[in-house]
Design a protein around this motif. Sequence first.
Motif, PDB file in Angstrom:
ATOM      1  N   CYS A  14       0.829  -1.203   0.000  1.00 24.14           N
ATOM      2  CA  CYS A  14       0.000   0.000   0.000  1.00 24.14           C
ATOM      3  C   CYS A  14       0.864   1.254   0.000  1.00 24.14           C
ATOM      4  CB  CYS A  14      -0.927  -0.020   1.215  1.00 24.14           C
ATOM      5  SG  CYS A  14      -2.038  -1.458   1.244  1.00 24.14           S
ATOM      6  N   GLU A  15       0.187   2.415  -0.109  1.00 22.66           N
ATOM      7  CA  GLU A  15       0.934   3.662  -0.227  1.00 22.66           C
ATOM      8  C   GLU A  15       1.745   3.982   1.011  1.00 22.66           C
ATOM      9  OE1 GLU A  15      -3.281   4.575   1.078  1.00 22.66           O
ATOM     10  OE2 GLU A  15      -2.328   3.339  -0.449  1.00 22.66           O
ATOM     11  N   ASP A  16       1.402   3.370   2.150  1.00 24.12           N
ATOM     12  CA  ASP A  16       2.192   3.594   3.367  1.00 24.12           C
ATOM     13  C   ASP A  16       3.374   2.632   3.472  1.00 24.12           C
ATOM     14  OD1 ASP A  16       0.886   1.227   3.920  1.00 24.12           O
ATOM     15  OD2 ASP A  16      -0.153   1.959   5.703  1.00 24.12           O
ATOM     16  N   GLY A  17       3.549   1.809   2.437  1.00 25.13           N
ATOM     17  CA  GLY A  17       4.670   0.885   2.401  1.00 25.13           C
ATOM     18  C   GLY A  17       4.411  -0.453   3.049  1.00 25.13           C
ATOM     19  N   LEU A  18       3.262  -0.617   3.710  1.00 24.95           N
ATOM     20  CA  LEU A  18       2.935  -1.864   4.394  1.00 24.95           C
ATOM     21  C   LEU A  18       2.201  -2.823   3.461  1.00 24.95           C
ATOM     22  CD1 LEU A  18       1.757  -0.433   7.843  1.00 24.95           C
ATOM     23  CD2 LEU A  18       4.018  -1.324   7.220  1.00 24.95           C
ATOM     24  N   ILE A  19       2.424  -4.105   3.684  1.00 24.89           N
ATOM     25  CA  ILE A  19       1.827  -5.133   2.833  1.00 24.89           C
ATOM     26  C   ILE A  19       0.596  -5.705   3.519  1.00 24.89           C
ATOM     27  CG2 ILE A  19       2.179  -7.384   1.747  1.00 24.89           C
ATOM     28  CD1 ILE A  19       5.118  -6.640   1.437  1.00 24.89           C
ATOM     29  N   ARG A  20      -0.512  -5.715   2.781  1.00 26.61           N
ATOM     30  CA  ARG A  20      -1.782  -6.236   3.273  1.00 26.61           C
ATOM     31  C   ARG A  20      -2.414  -7.108   2.193  1.00 26.61           C
ATOM     32  NH1 ARG A  20      -1.544  -0.717   4.431  1.00 26.61           N
ATOM     33  NH2 ARG A  20      -1.656  -0.177   6.661  1.00 26.61           N
ATOM     34  N   PRO A  21      -3.392  -7.936   2.565  1.00 26.27           N
ATOM     35  CA  PRO A  21      -4.152  -8.646   1.546  1.00 26.27           C
ATOM     36  C   PRO A  21      -4.998  -7.648   0.765  1.00 26.27           C
ATOM     37  CG  PRO A  21      -5.178  -8.958   3.670  1.00 26.27           C
ATOM     38  CD  PRO A  21      -3.886  -8.246   3.925  1.00 26.27           C
ATOM     39  N   ALA A  22      -5.384  -8.013  -0.430  1.00 24.38           N
ATOM     40  CA  ALA A  22      -6.124  -7.086  -1.283  1.00 24.38           C
ATOM     41  C   ALA A  22      -7.405  -6.600  -0.617  1.00 24.38           C
ATOM     42  CB  ALA A  22      -6.433  -7.751  -2.625  1.00 24.38           C
ATOM     43  N   TRP A  23      -8.080  -7.461   0.160  1.00 29.02           N
ATOM     44  CA  TRP A  23      -9.365  -7.058   0.744  1.00 29.02           C
ATOM     45  C   TRP A  23      -9.220  -5.952   1.783  1.00 29.02           C
ATOM     46  CZ3 TRP A  23     -10.224  -7.399   5.976  1.00 29.02           C
ATOM     47  CH2 TRP A  23      -9.465  -8.319   6.716  1.00 29.02           C
ATOM     48  N   LEU A  30     -11.996  -1.209   6.503  1.00 30.24           N
ATOM     49  CA  LEU A  30     -11.439  -2.559   6.521  1.00 30.24           C
ATOM     50  C   LEU A  30      -9.949  -2.532   6.831  1.00 30.24           C
ATOM     51  CD1 LEU A  30     -13.239  -4.206   3.467  1.00 30.24           C
ATOM     52  CD2 LEU A  30     -13.558  -4.766   5.881  1.00 30.24           C
ATOM     53  N   ARG A  31      -9.256  -1.525   6.335  1.00 31.87           N
ATOM     54  CA  ARG A  31      -7.814  -1.426   6.604  1.00 31.87           C
ATOM     55  C   ARG A  31      -7.559  -1.240   8.092  1.00 31.87           C
ATOM     56  NH1 ARG A  31      -3.516   2.551   3.593  1.00 31.87           N
ATOM     57  NH2 ARG A  31      -4.365   1.428   1.803  1.00 31.87           N
ATOM     58  N   ASP A  32      -8.309  -0.345   8.720  1.00 30.83           N
ATOM     59  CA  ASP A  32      -8.131  -0.109  10.146  1.00 30.83           C
ATOM     60  C   ASP A  32      -8.462  -1.357  10.955  1.00 30.83           C
ATOM     61  OD1 ASP A  32      -7.732   1.833  12.447  1.00 30.83           O
ATOM     62  OD2 ASP A  32      -9.786   1.173  12.847  1.00 30.83           O
ATOM     63  N   TYR A  33      -9.532  -2.032  10.583  1.00 34.79           N
ATOM     64  CA  TYR A  33      -9.911  -3.272  11.263  1.00 34.79           C
ATOM     65  C   TYR A  33      -8.805  -4.310  11.115  1.00 34.79           C
ATOM     66  CZ  TYR A  33     -12.425  -7.679  12.042  1.00 34.79           C
ATOM     67  OH  TYR A  33     -12.806  -8.926  12.491  1.00 34.79           O
ATOM     68  N   TYR A  34      -8.279  -4.435   9.907  1.00 30.17           N
ATOM     69  CA  TYR A  34      -7.206  -5.405   9.657  1.00 30.17           C
ATOM     70  C   TYR A  34      -5.945  -5.057  10.455  1.00 30.17           C
ATOM     71  CZ  TYR A  34      -3.753  -8.219   7.199  1.00 30.17           C
ATOM     72  OH  TYR A  34      -2.744  -9.117   6.901  1.00 30.17           O
ATOM     73  N   ASP A  35      -5.602  -3.777  10.483  1.00 32.49           N
ATOM     74  CA  ASP A  35      -4.357  -3.344  11.122  1.00 32.49           C
ATOM     75  C   ASP A  35      -4.402  -3.396  12.650  1.00 32.49           C
ATOM     76  OD1 ASP A  35      -3.165  -2.877   8.700  1.00 32.49           O
ATOM     77  OD2 ASP A  35      -3.269  -0.692   8.815  1.00 32.49           O
ATOM     78  N   THR A  65     -20.088  -4.480   5.554  1.00 39.25           N
ATOM     79  CA  THR A  65     -21.444  -4.099   5.958  1.00 39.25           C
ATOM     80  C   THR A  65     -21.614  -4.216   7.460  1.00 39.25           C
ATOM     81  OG1 THR A  65     -22.414  -4.732   3.832  1.00 39.25           O
ATOM     82  CG2 THR A  65     -23.894  -4.679   5.727  1.00 39.25           C
ATOM     83  N   ILE A  66     -21.130  -5.318   8.034  1.00 44.02           N
ATOM     84  CA  ILE A  66     -21.247  -5.537   9.474  1.00 44.02           C
ATOM     85  C   ILE A  66     -20.423  -4.515  10.249  1.00 44.02           C
ATOM     86  CG2 ILE A  66     -20.861  -7.175  11.348  1.00 44.02           C
ATOM     87  CD1 ILE A  66     -23.191  -7.867   9.437  1.00 44.02           C
ATOM     88  N   LEU A  67     -19.220  -4.232   9.784  1.00 48.65           N
ATOM     89  CA  LEU A  67     -18.373  -3.254  10.479  1.00 48.65           C
ATOM     90  C   LEU A  67     -19.023  -1.877  10.506  1.00 48.65           C
ATOM     91  CD1 LEU A  67     -14.669  -3.940   9.423  1.00 48.65           C
ATOM     92  CD2 LEU A  67     -15.736  -4.339  11.644  1.00 48.65           C
ATOM     93  N   ARG A  68     -19.642  -1.486   9.401  1.00 43.10           N
ATOM     94  CA  ARG A  68     -20.284  -0.174   9.354  1.00 43.10           C
ATOM     95  C   ARG A  68     -21.475  -0.104  10.300  1.00 43.10           C
ATOM     96  NH1 ARG A  68     -18.645  -0.803   3.853  1.00 43.10           N
ATOM     97  NH2 ARG A  68     -17.028   0.743   3.389  1.00 43.10           N
ATOM     98  N   LYS A  69     -22.104  -1.230  10.534  1.00 39.01           N
ATOM     99  CA  LYS A  69     -23.252  -1.277  11.423  1.00 39.01           C
ATOM    100  C   LYS A  69     -22.871  -1.634  12.868  1.00 39.01           C
ATOM    101  CE  LYS A  69     -26.694  -2.559   7.895  1.00 39.01           C
ATOM    102  NZ  LYS A  69     -27.701  -1.513   8.190  1.00 39.01           N
ATOM    103  N   ARG A  70     -21.603  -1.876  13.108  1.00 34.53           N
ATOM    104  CA  ARG A  70     -21.184  -2.343  14.422  1.00 34.53           C
ATOM    105  C   ARG A  70     -21.579  -1.410  15.563  1.00 34.53           C
ATOM    106  NH1 ARG A  70     -14.963  -4.200  15.719  1.00 34.53           N
ATOM    107  NH2 ARG A  70     -15.416  -5.771  17.316  1.00 34.53           N
ATOM    108  N   PRO A  71     -21.394  -0.093  15.437  1.00 38.15           N
ATOM    109  CA  PRO A  71     -21.836   0.783  16.527  1.00 38.15           C
ATOM    110  C   PRO A  71     -23.329   0.640  16.814  1.00 38.15           C
ATOM    111  CG  PRO A  71     -20.354   1.966  15.062  1.00 38.15           C
ATOM    112  CD  PRO A  71     -20.696   0.673  14.374  1.00 38.15           C
TER     113      PRO A  71
END
Length: 204
Positions: A14-23, A30-35, A65-71
């Motif tokens: 990614c642009e921050d230089g870190l490697i993540r899965p495509a999803w 999703l990035r914040d949840y993954y990180d 969808t679930i993450l957006r509705k989590r609160p």
Amino acid sequence: MTVDDRNGTDAVRCEDGLIRPAWAATDPLLRDYYDTEWGMPVRDECGMYERITLEAFQAGLSWATILRKRPAFRAAFDGFDPEKVADYAEADHDRLMSDAGIVRNRAKIAAAITNARATVALREKGGLVDFVWSFRPDRTPEPTLLAEIPTKSPESIALAKALRKEGFAFVGPTTMFALMEAIGIVDTHLLASHRRGTSGVWPR
């Protein structure tokens, strides 16, 4: 991020230089949840009950969808306090069915209440957390490609069967494998990912 950065591994630089899965490489949520959360150990009862509940609601939907509705889920289910949810009556079920902030699925809402009661009952056998973690396997996958990550395992099949025996619902083998991934019981981070091995449960 560029497609050229994938190098045939499903791992994206990614642009921050870190490697993540495509999803987890584009959507900020999703990035914040993954990180910060996915794959990290959950060892408290409320947290475990929340994850089981959300995994059940996710069935057939995207995790985003679930993450957006989590609160909204947390507000609707009293912070996923099993004791409070275990006391829900028909009026609470009706309230949840009318709450546009969550996924309004009658069977899944009923399962969430059923599972809260089963969680409370399981305290007599050591509690939900130790029960779920007792199904940790001896080894964890070591995927370089997303296609190499299984969707279930002998342990998730056994966990699903054991939970159903204790009165839980919506806890199939695939859903339970997703739970095991999410709470660190297995580490299915791609080997190239910057998150691989960060749970402390499994080595890099």
